[in-house]
Design a protein around this motif. Structure first.
Motif, PDB file in Angstrom:
ATOM      1  N   GLY A 136       0.047  12.254   8.499  1.00 31.37           N
ATOM      2  CA  GLY A 136      -0.703  13.499   8.376  1.00 31.37           C
ATOM      3  C   GLY A 136      -2.003  13.357   7.629  1.00 31.37           C
ATOM      4  O   GLY A 136      -2.643  14.357   7.290  1.00 31.37           O
ATOM      5  N   LEU A 137      -2.445  12.116   7.396  1.00 26.92           N
ATOM      6  CA  LEU A 137      -3.676  11.865   6.642  1.00 26.92           C
ATOM      7  C   LEU A 137      -4.892  11.709   7.550  1.00 26.92           C
ATOM      8  O   LEU A 137      -6.022  11.939   7.115  1.00 26.92           O
ATOM      9  CB  LEU A 137      -3.516  10.601   5.782  1.00 26.92           C
ATOM     10  CG  LEU A 137      -2.392  10.638   4.740  1.00 26.92           C
ATOM     11  CD1 LEU A 137      -2.230   9.264   4.099  1.00 26.92           C
ATOM     12  CD2 LEU A 137      -2.697  11.694   3.672  1.00 26.92           C
ATOM     13  N   THR A 166      -7.742  14.228   7.595  1.00 22.93           N
ATOM     14  CA  THR A 166      -7.332  15.633   7.653  1.00 22.93           C
ATOM     15  C   THR A 166      -7.554  16.246   6.264  1.00 22.93           C
ATOM     16  O   THR A 166      -7.883  15.524   5.304  1.00 22.93           O
ATOM     17  CB  THR A 166      -5.840  15.724   8.006  1.00 22.93           C
ATOM     18  OG1 THR A 166      -5.086  15.057   6.972  1.00 22.93           O
ATOM     19  CG2 THR A 166      -5.550  15.079   9.357  1.00 22.93           C
ATOM     20  N   PRO A 167      -7.362  17.561   6.109  1.00 14.56           N
ATOM     21  CA  PRO A 167      -7.423  18.143   4.760  1.00 14.56           C
ATOM     22  C   PRO A 167      -6.450  17.460   3.794  1.00 14.56           C
ATOM     23  O   PRO A 167      -6.763  17.283   2.615  1.00 14.56           O
ATOM     24  CB  PRO A 167      -7.041  19.604   5.005  1.00 14.56           C
ATOM     25  CG  PRO A 167      -7.525  19.877   6.398  1.00 14.56           C
ATOM     26  CD  PRO A 167      -7.260  18.603   7.152  1.00 14.56           C
ATOM     27  N   GLU A 168      -5.291  17.039   4.288  1.00 14.51           N
ATOM     28  CA  GLU A 168      -4.337  16.322   3.438  1.00 14.51           C
ATOM     29  C   GLU A 168      -4.888  14.964   3.014  1.00 14.51           C
ATOM     30  O   GLU A 168      -4.689  14.526   1.864  1.00 14.51           O
ATOM     31  CB  GLU A 168      -3.010  16.133   4.178  1.00 14.51           C
ATOM     32  CG  GLU A 168      -2.219  17.411   4.406  1.00 14.51           C
ATOM     33  CD  GLU A 168      -2.723  18.242   5.576  1.00 14.51           C
ATOM     34  OE1 GLU A 168      -2.231  19.368   5.754  1.00 14.51           O
ATOM     35  OE2 GLU A 168      -3.626  17.768   6.319  1.00 14.51           O
ATOM     36  N   GLY A 169      -5.585  14.317   3.938  1.00 15.62           N
ATOM     37  CA  GLY A 169      -6.204  13.042   3.607  1.00 15.62           C
ATOM     38  C   GLY A 169      -7.297  13.193   2.571  1.00 15.62           C
ATOM     39  O   GLY A 169      -7.416  12.385   1.643  1.00 15.62           O
ATOM     40  N   ARG A 170      -8.092  14.258   2.697  1.00 17.88           N
ATOM     41  CA  ARG A 170      -9.138  14.493   1.715  1.00 17.88           C
ATOM     42  C   ARG A 170      -8.535  14.805   0.349  1.00 17.88           C
ATOM     43  O   ARG A 170      -9.051  14.350  -0.686  1.00 17.88           O
ATOM     44  CB  ARG A 170     -10.043  15.643   2.164  1.00 17.88           C
ATOM     45  CG  ARG A 170     -11.248  15.813   1.247  1.00 17.88           C
ATOM     46  CD  ARG A 170     -12.210  16.891   1.716  1.00 17.88           C
ATOM     47  NE  ARG A 170     -13.374  16.904   0.850  1.00 17.88           N
ATOM     48  CZ  ARG A 170     -14.490  16.241   1.078  1.00 17.88           C
ATOM     49  NH1 ARG A 170     -14.596  15.496   2.170  1.00 17.88           N
ATOM     50  NH2 ARG A 170     -15.499  16.301   0.223  1.00 17.88           N
ATOM     51  N   ALA A 171      -7.454  15.539   0.338  1.00 19.47           N
ATOM     52  CA  ALA A 171      -6.789  15.859  -0.929  1.00 19.47           C
ATOM     53  C   ALA A 171      -6.306  14.579  -1.612  1.00 19.47           C
ATOM     54  O   ALA A 171      -6.394  14.444  -2.842  1.00 19.47           O
ATOM     55  CB  ALA A 171      -5.622  16.813  -0.695  1.00 19.47           C
ATOM     56  N   ALA A 196       0.818  -1.210   0.000  1.00 18.15           N
ATOM     57  CA  ALA A 196       0.000   0.000   0.000  1.00 18.15           C
ATOM     58  C   ALA A 196       0.852   1.261   0.000  1.00 18.15           C
ATOM     59  O   ALA A 196       1.913   1.316   0.638  1.00 18.15           O
ATOM     60  CB  ALA A 196      -0.936   0.008   1.215  1.00 18.15           C
ATOM     61  N   GLU A 197       0.379   2.279  -0.693  1.00 11.17           N
ATOM     62  CA  GLU A 197       1.118   3.546  -0.785  1.00 11.17           C
ATOM     63  C   GLU A 197       1.097   4.311   0.530  1.00 11.17           C
ATOM     64  O   GLU A 197       2.074   4.952   0.907  1.00 11.17           O
ATOM     65  CB  GLU A 197       0.515   4.404  -1.900  1.00 11.17           C
ATOM     66  CG  GLU A 197       1.202   5.739  -2.110  1.00 11.17           C
ATOM     67  CD  GLU A 197       0.632   6.505  -3.294  1.00 11.17           C
ATOM     68  OE1 GLU A 197       0.828   7.736  -3.332  1.00 11.17           O
ATOM     69  OE2 GLU A 197      -0.008   5.888  -4.152  1.00 11.17           O
ATOM     70  N   ASN A 198      -0.024   4.260   1.230  1.00 10.55           N
ATOM     71  CA  ASN A 198      -0.169   4.974   2.496  1.00 10.55           C
ATOM     72  C   ASN A 198      -1.321   4.362   3.276  1.00 10.55           C
ATOM     73  O   ASN A 198      -1.901   3.355   2.849  1.00 10.55           O
ATOM     74  CB  ASN A 198      -0.395   6.481   2.256  1.00 10.55           C
ATOM     75  CG  ASN A 198      -1.593   6.742   1.341  1.00 10.55           C
ATOM     76  OD1 ASN A 198      -2.639   6.090   1.457  1.00 10.55           O
ATOM     77  ND2 ASN A 198      -1.437   7.678   0.417  1.00 10.55           N
ATOM     78  N   ALA A 199      -1.674   4.950   4.416  1.00 10.83           N
ATOM     79  CA  ALA A 199      -2.702   4.375   5.282  1.00 10.83           C
ATOM     80  C   ALA A 199      -4.075   4.356   4.622  1.00 10.83           C
ATOM     81  O   ALA A 199      -4.847   3.409   4.822  1.00 10.83           O
ATOM     82  CB  ALA A 199      -2.766   5.150   6.595  1.00 10.83           C
ATOM     83  N   ILE A 200      -4.404   5.368   3.847  1.00 14.14           N
ATOM     84  CA  ILE A 200      -5.707   5.394   3.175  1.00 14.14           C
ATOM     85  C   ILE A 200      -5.779   4.287   2.139  1.00 14.14           C
ATOM     86  O   ILE A 200      -6.772   3.554   2.041  1.00 14.14           O
ATOM     87  CB  ILE A 200      -5.971   6.776   2.530  1.00 14.14           C
ATOM     88  CG1 ILE A 200      -6.181   7.827   3.620  1.00 14.14           C
ATOM     89  CG2 ILE A 200      -7.188   6.715   1.601  1.00 14.14           C
ATOM     90  CD1 ILE A 200      -6.384   9.236   3.087  1.00 14.14           C
ATOM     91  N   LYS A 205      -9.776  10.196  -7.101  1.00 13.79           N
ATOM     92  CA  LYS A 205     -11.142  10.270  -7.651  1.00 13.79           C
ATOM     93  C   LYS A 205     -12.142   9.477  -6.798  1.00 13.79           C
ATOM     94  O   LYS A 205     -13.102   8.898  -7.305  1.00 13.79           O
ATOM     95  CB  LYS A 205     -11.159   9.792  -9.104  1.00 13.79           C
ATOM     96  CG  LYS A 205     -10.177  10.561  -9.991  1.00 13.79           C
ATOM     97  CD  LYS A 205     -10.351  10.223 -11.447  1.00 13.79           C
ATOM     98  CE  LYS A 205      -9.285  10.910 -12.306  1.00 13.79           C
ATOM     99  NZ  LYS A 205      -9.251  12.374 -12.132  1.00 13.79           N
ATOM    100  N   PHE A 206     -11.891   9.471  -5.489  1.00 17.17           N
ATOM    101  CA  PHE A 206     -12.748   8.734  -4.563  1.00 17.17           C
ATOM    102  C   PHE A 206     -14.171   9.273  -4.550  1.00 17.17           C
ATOM    103  O   PHE A 206     -15.131   8.529  -4.361  1.00 17.17           O
ATOM    104  CB  PHE A 206     -12.138   8.818  -3.153  1.00 17.17           C
ATOM    105  CG  PHE A 206     -12.930   8.127  -2.078  1.00 17.17           C
ATOM    106  CD1 PHE A 206     -12.890   6.752  -1.939  1.00 17.17           C
ATOM    107  CD2 PHE A 206     -13.709   8.864  -1.190  1.00 17.17           C
ATOM    108  CE1 PHE A 206     -13.618   6.116  -0.945  1.00 17.17           C
ATOM    109  CE2 PHE A 206     -14.436   8.239  -0.188  1.00 17.17           C
ATOM    110  CZ  PHE A 206     -14.394   6.858  -0.062  1.00 17.17           C
ATOM    111  N   PHE A 207     -14.319  10.603  -4.755  1.00 18.95           N
ATOM    112  CA  PHE A 207     -15.636  11.227  -4.646  1.00 18.95           C
ATOM    113  C   PHE A 207     -16.351  11.367  -5.987  1.00 18.95           C
ATOM    114  O   PHE A 207     -17.464  11.890  -6.033  1.00 18.95           O
ATOM    115  CB  PHE A 207     -15.513  12.611  -3.992  1.00 18.95           C
ATOM    116  CG  PHE A 207     -14.928  12.572  -2.606  1.00 18.95           C
ATOM    117  CD1 PHE A 207     -15.652  12.123  -1.532  1.00 18.95           C
ATOM    118  CD2 PHE A 207     -13.607  12.990  -2.384  1.00 18.95           C
ATOM    119  CE1 PHE A 207     -15.126  12.098  -0.249  1.00 18.95           C
ATOM    120  CE2 PHE A 207     -13.061  12.955  -1.114  1.00 18.95           C
ATOM    121  CZ  PHE A 207     -13.809  12.513  -0.042  1.00 18.95           C
ATOM    122  N   ASP A 208     -15.740  10.926  -7.066  1.00 21.07           N
ATOM    123  CA  ASP A 208     -16.308  11.182  -8.383  1.00 21.07           C
ATOM    124  C   ASP A 208     -17.704  10.626  -8.548  1.00 21.07           C
ATOM    125  O   ASP A 208     -18.571  11.252  -9.144  1.00 21.07           O
ATOM    126  CB  ASP A 208     -15.406  10.590  -9.481  1.00 21.07           C
ATOM    127  CG  ASP A 208     -14.212  11.494  -9.774  1.00 21.07           C
ATOM    128  OD1 ASP A 208     -14.014  12.457  -9.021  1.00 21.07           O
ATOM    129  OD2 ASP A 208     -13.510  11.223 -10.764  1.00 21.07           O
TER     130      ASP A 208
END
Length: 208
Positions: free
Chosen positions: A138-139, A190-195, A75-79, A201-204
């Motif tokens: 920071g996510l 966080t805002p970084e996580g949302r970015a 995985a690239e990161n926690a998300i 394209k999670f919200f598309d």
């Protein structure tokens, strides 16, 4: 074919039968017929059906843990890790006969013990570590109680696995998983996580 290969072949095929039909309703005669073995062959490797169910559960738990550990490594990161873990759980639950968890809990206590430990030790631990990783990256919000959120995750997935409960409320699993994922992530990012989610394209699909 040696005894280990025969034994593992039975475990593999029995798992597929249980996933398709459930556990309580499947007899050793049914298994022998489905597996293409004589019942005598089954009893050569397993004392009884309870013994076979326990071996199937141990095998399933060990394989699942190996798969999840592999997902975490890549995985690239926690998300990204969280989304991949959920996708794996979704694939399994979608293929699972709805009666399996009830059957194991009610009729196969030793097998249920293995599942209970997997859920409350391994899965909960993975989610807790995932939350901590996300905080460090920071996510995820640093002010949350990771133990509480990890526990919430476990019980949200239990609701998702309970097809009868969903049916009583007129819901389908395909409706629920996206909401479970959004409910979890939107409460902790966080805002970084949302970015990052937006970059993926999670919200598309919400905007379409």
């Amino acid at each position: 074919m040696n005894i280990v290969a025969n034994r593992q072949d039975i475990i593999d095929k029995a798992e597929q039968v249980f996933l398709r039909y459930g556990i309580k309703s499947v007899t050793m005669d049914d298994l022998a017929r489905e597996l293409g073995h004589s019942k005598k062959t089954l009893y050569q490797y397993f004392d009884n059906k309870d013994d076979l169910v326990e071996h199937v559960m141990k095998y399933h738990v060990d394989r699942t843990q190996q798969i999840i550990e592999g997902l975490l490594e890549r995985a690239e990161n926690a998300i990204d890790a969280y989304l991949q873990i959920n996708q794996h759980h979704y694939q399994f639950i979608r293929e699972m006969n709805p009666s399996i968890l009830y059957d194991i809990q009610k009729y196969y206590p030793s097998s249920w013990h293995h599942f209970h430990l997997h859920k409350n030790d391994f899965v909960k631990g993975v989610i807790r570590d995932n939350l901590q990783q996300g905080i460090e990256e920071g996510l995820f919000r640093p002010d949350m109680n990771v133990d509480v959120i990890a526990l919430f995750y476990i019980y949200k997935m239990e609701v998702f696995a309970d097809a009868q409960l969903l049916h009583e409320h007129g819901l389908e699993r395909t409706q629920c998983l996206p909401e479970i994922i959004k409910y979890h992530l939107l409460g902790i990012i966080t805002p970084e996580g949302r970015a990052y989610l937006e970059s993926q394209k999670f919200f598309d699909h919400e905007e379409a």
